[in-house]
Design a protein around this motif. Sequence first.
Motif, PDB file in Angstrom:
ATOM      1  N   TYR A  63       0.819  -1.218   0.000  1.00 25.99           N
ATOM      2  CA  TYR A  63       0.000   0.000   0.000  1.00 25.99           C
ATOM      3  C   TYR A  63       0.852   1.267   0.000  1.00 25.99           C
ATOM      4  O   TYR A  63       0.348   2.350  -0.295  1.00 25.99           O
ATOM      5  CB  TYR A  63      -0.987   0.003   1.169  1.00 25.99           C
ATOM      6  CG  TYR A  63      -0.382  -0.225   2.535  1.00 25.99           C
ATOM      7  CD1 TYR A  63       0.158   0.820   3.265  1.00 25.99           C
ATOM      8  CD2 TYR A  63      -0.375  -1.490   3.100  1.00 25.99           C
ATOM      9  CE1 TYR A  63       0.702   0.620   4.518  1.00 25.99           C
ATOM     10  CE2 TYR A  63       0.169  -1.716   4.364  1.00 25.99           C
ATOM     11  CZ  TYR A  63       0.701  -0.657   5.066  1.00 25.99           C
ATOM     12  OH  TYR A  63       1.247  -0.877   6.303  1.00 25.99           O
TER      13      TYR A  63
ATOM     14  N   PHE B 232       0.790   3.038  -3.289  1.00 23.40           N
ATOM     15  CA  PHE B 232      -0.404   3.787  -3.701  1.00 23.40           C
ATOM     16  C   PHE B 232      -0.733   4.949  -2.766  1.00 23.40           C
ATOM     17  O   PHE B 232      -1.381   5.907  -3.189  1.00 23.40           O
ATOM     18  CB  PHE B 232      -1.612   2.840  -3.771  1.00 23.40           C
ATOM     19  CG  PHE B 232      -1.419   1.676  -4.702  1.00 23.40           C
ATOM     20  CD1 PHE B 232      -1.671   1.813  -6.059  1.00 23.40           C
ATOM     21  CD2 PHE B 232      -0.971   0.455  -4.234  1.00 23.40           C
ATOM     22  CE1 PHE B 232      -1.487   0.751  -6.927  1.00 23.40           C
ATOM     23  CE2 PHE B 232      -0.786  -0.622  -5.085  1.00 23.40           C
ATOM     24  CZ  PHE B 232      -1.043  -0.475  -6.436  1.00 23.40           C
ATOM     25  N   VAL B 233      -0.333   4.850  -1.512  1.00 21.08           N
ATOM     26  CA  VAL B 233      -0.648   5.895  -0.534  1.00 21.08           C
ATOM     27  C   VAL B 233       0.593   6.766  -0.346  1.00 21.08           C
ATOM     28  O   VAL B 233       1.586   6.316   0.238  1.00 21.08           O
ATOM     29  CB  VAL B 233      -1.075   5.294   0.818  1.00 21.08           C
ATOM     30  CG1 VAL B 233      -1.432   6.401   1.806  1.00 21.08           C
ATOM     31  CG2 VAL B 233      -2.243   4.337   0.623  1.00 21.08           C
ATOM     32  N   PRO B 234       0.572   7.998  -0.821  1.00 18.93           N
ATOM     33  CA  PRO B 234       1.772   8.856  -0.743  1.00 18.93           C
ATOM     34  C   PRO B 234       2.184   9.162   0.690  1.00 18.93           C
ATOM     35  O   PRO B 234       1.349   9.405   1.564  1.00 18.93           O
ATOM     36  CB  PRO B 234       1.340  10.130  -1.484  1.00 18.93           C
ATOM     37  CG  PRO B 234       0.180   9.717  -2.331  1.00 18.93           C
ATOM     38  CD  PRO B 234      -0.518   8.646  -1.558  1.00 18.93           C
TER      39      PRO B 234
ATOM     40  N   SER C 155       4.725   7.418  -5.426  1.00 20.34           N
ATOM     41  CA  SER C 155       3.343   6.988  -5.230  1.00 20.34           C
ATOM     42  C   SER C 155       2.367   7.957  -5.895  1.00 20.34           C
ATOM     43  O   SER C 155       1.380   7.537  -6.521  1.00 20.34           O
ATOM     44  CB  SER C 155       3.023   6.870  -3.734  1.00 20.34           C
ATOM     45  OG  SER C 155       3.876   5.944  -3.110  1.00 20.34           O
ATOM     46  N   LEU C 156       2.636   9.252  -5.763  1.00 19.97           N
ATOM     47  CA  LEU C 156       1.792  10.254  -6.425  1.00 19.97           C
ATOM     48  C   LEU C 156       1.830  10.080  -7.941  1.00 19.97           C
ATOM     49  O   LEU C 156       0.789  10.155  -8.610  1.00 19.97           O
ATOM     50  CB  LEU C 156       2.262  11.668  -6.049  1.00 19.97           C
ATOM     51  CG  LEU C 156       1.784  12.241  -4.725  1.00 19.97           C
ATOM     52  CD1 LEU C 156       2.427  13.597  -4.478  1.00 19.97           C
ATOM     53  CD2 LEU C 156       0.263  12.367  -4.717  1.00 19.97           C
TER      54      LEU C 156
ATOM     55  N   LEU D   8       2.444   7.334  -9.537  1.00 21.43           N
ATOM     56  CA  LEU D   8       1.694   6.116  -9.843  1.00 21.43           C
ATOM     57  C   LEU D   8       0.195   6.375  -9.837  1.00 21.43           C
ATOM     58  O   LEU D   8      -0.522   5.950 -10.760  1.00 21.43           O
ATOM     59  CB  LEU D   8       2.045   5.027  -8.821  1.00 21.43           C
ATOM     60  CG  LEU D   8       1.212   3.742  -8.884  1.00 21.43           C
ATOM     61  CD1 LEU D   8       1.398   3.048 -10.224  1.00 21.43           C
ATOM     62  CD2 LEU D   8       1.581   2.810  -7.734  1.00 21.43           C
ATOM     63  N   ASP D   9      -0.302   7.079  -8.820  1.00 22.25           N
ATOM     64  CA  ASP D   9      -1.734   7.378  -8.732  1.00 22.25           C
ATOM     65  C   ASP D   9      -2.200   8.203  -9.933  1.00 22.25           C
ATOM     66  O   ASP D   9      -3.277   7.954 -10.503  1.00 22.25           O
ATOM     67  CB  ASP D   9      -2.036   8.121  -7.434  1.00 22.25           C
ATOM     68  CG  ASP D   9      -1.805   7.258  -6.207  1.00 22.25           C
ATOM     69  OD1 ASP D   9      -1.791   6.024  -6.346  1.00 22.25           O
ATOM     70  OD2 ASP D   9      -1.623   7.827  -5.107  1.00 22.25           O
TER      71      ASP D   9
ATOM     72  N   ILE E 133      -2.327   5.972 -13.008  1.00 20.33           N
ATOM     73  CA  ILE E 133      -3.495   5.087 -12.976  1.00 20.33           C
ATOM     74  C   ILE E 133      -4.737   5.844 -13.430  1.00 20.33           C
ATOM     75  O   ILE E 133      -5.521   5.352 -14.244  1.00 20.33           O
ATOM     76  CB  ILE E 133      -3.694   4.511 -11.556  1.00 20.33           C
ATOM     77  CG1 ILE E 133      -2.584   3.513 -11.225  1.00 20.33           C
ATOM     78  CG2 ILE E 133      -5.056   3.831 -11.440  1.00 20.33           C
ATOM     79  CD1 ILE E 133      -2.632   2.995  -9.805  1.00 20.33           C
ATOM     80  N   ALA E 134      -4.913   7.070 -12.909  1.00 13.93           N
ATOM     81  CA  ALA E 134      -6.070   7.885 -13.302  1.00 13.93           C
ATOM     82  C   ALA E 134      -6.035   8.198 -14.793  1.00 13.93           C
ATOM     83  O   ALA E 134      -7.065   8.142 -15.489  1.00 13.93           O
ATOM     84  CB  ALA E 134      -6.094   9.179 -12.490  1.00 13.93           C
TER      85      ALA E 134
END
Length: 199
Positions: free
Chosen positions: A96, A99-101, A115-116, A118-119, A122-123
Motif C-alpha cells: 500500500y 499507492f498511498v503517498p 506513489s503520487l 503512480l496514482d 493510474i487515473a
Amino acid sequence: MTASLVAAGVVGSKSTSFLNGPELWFANRGTGFVLLLLLTFSTMLGVLATARVSPRLWPRMLSQGLHRNVSMLAVTFLAAHVSTAVADTFVDIRWYDAFVPFAGNYMPLWLGLGSLALDLLIAITVTSLLRHRMSHRPWRAIHVMAYGAWALGLLHGLQMGTDAGTAWGAALNYGCIATVLLAVLVRLGLLVRPKLVTS
C-alpha cells in the motif's frame, strides 16, 4: 518425512534468498530506467501532439498511435517496477506504500513522490481507456496531469535511484529533462510559426 522437510527447507531458503537477493534489485533498477525512458518519449510525443501542427513526413495520426502504444508499454514496465520494489524484502516497502503517498517508512518523501506519480498514471490510464464515454474537457483535465506524473517520477528516481549519482545515470536523467524541454520549445515554435506566416 525427513527428506520432505529438508526439501521444503531448501525451497524456503531459495525463496527467501531470491526476495533478499540482488535479482529483484537489478530488476527494479532496470525497469525504473526503462520506465523513465518510455515516459519521457510518451511525454515528448504528447507535448508535440498538442501543437496540432503535423509535418508532411510525420502524420499526426502516426504520432498519436505511437504515443498510445508507448504509453501502454510504459504501464507494463510501471507494474513491473512497483511489483519488484514491493517484493524485495531488503527494504521495507509495503504494497500500500506504492499507492498511498508519504505513508512508507523507507525514504517517505521520495517514495511518496513515486506513489503520487503512480496514482496520477493510474487515473490517466483509466480515463484514457474510457475516453469514448467521457466528454473532452474532463478527460483533457486529467490527461494533462501526465506532465506532472513524469516530473514526479523523475524526482523519485533522482533521489531513490542507486545509479542516479553515476555518470551514466546522470546523463540519462538529464538527457530526459533536455528531451522534454526541447519538445516544449519545438511545440511553442510550431504554435508561433503559423501566426507569423498569416500576420
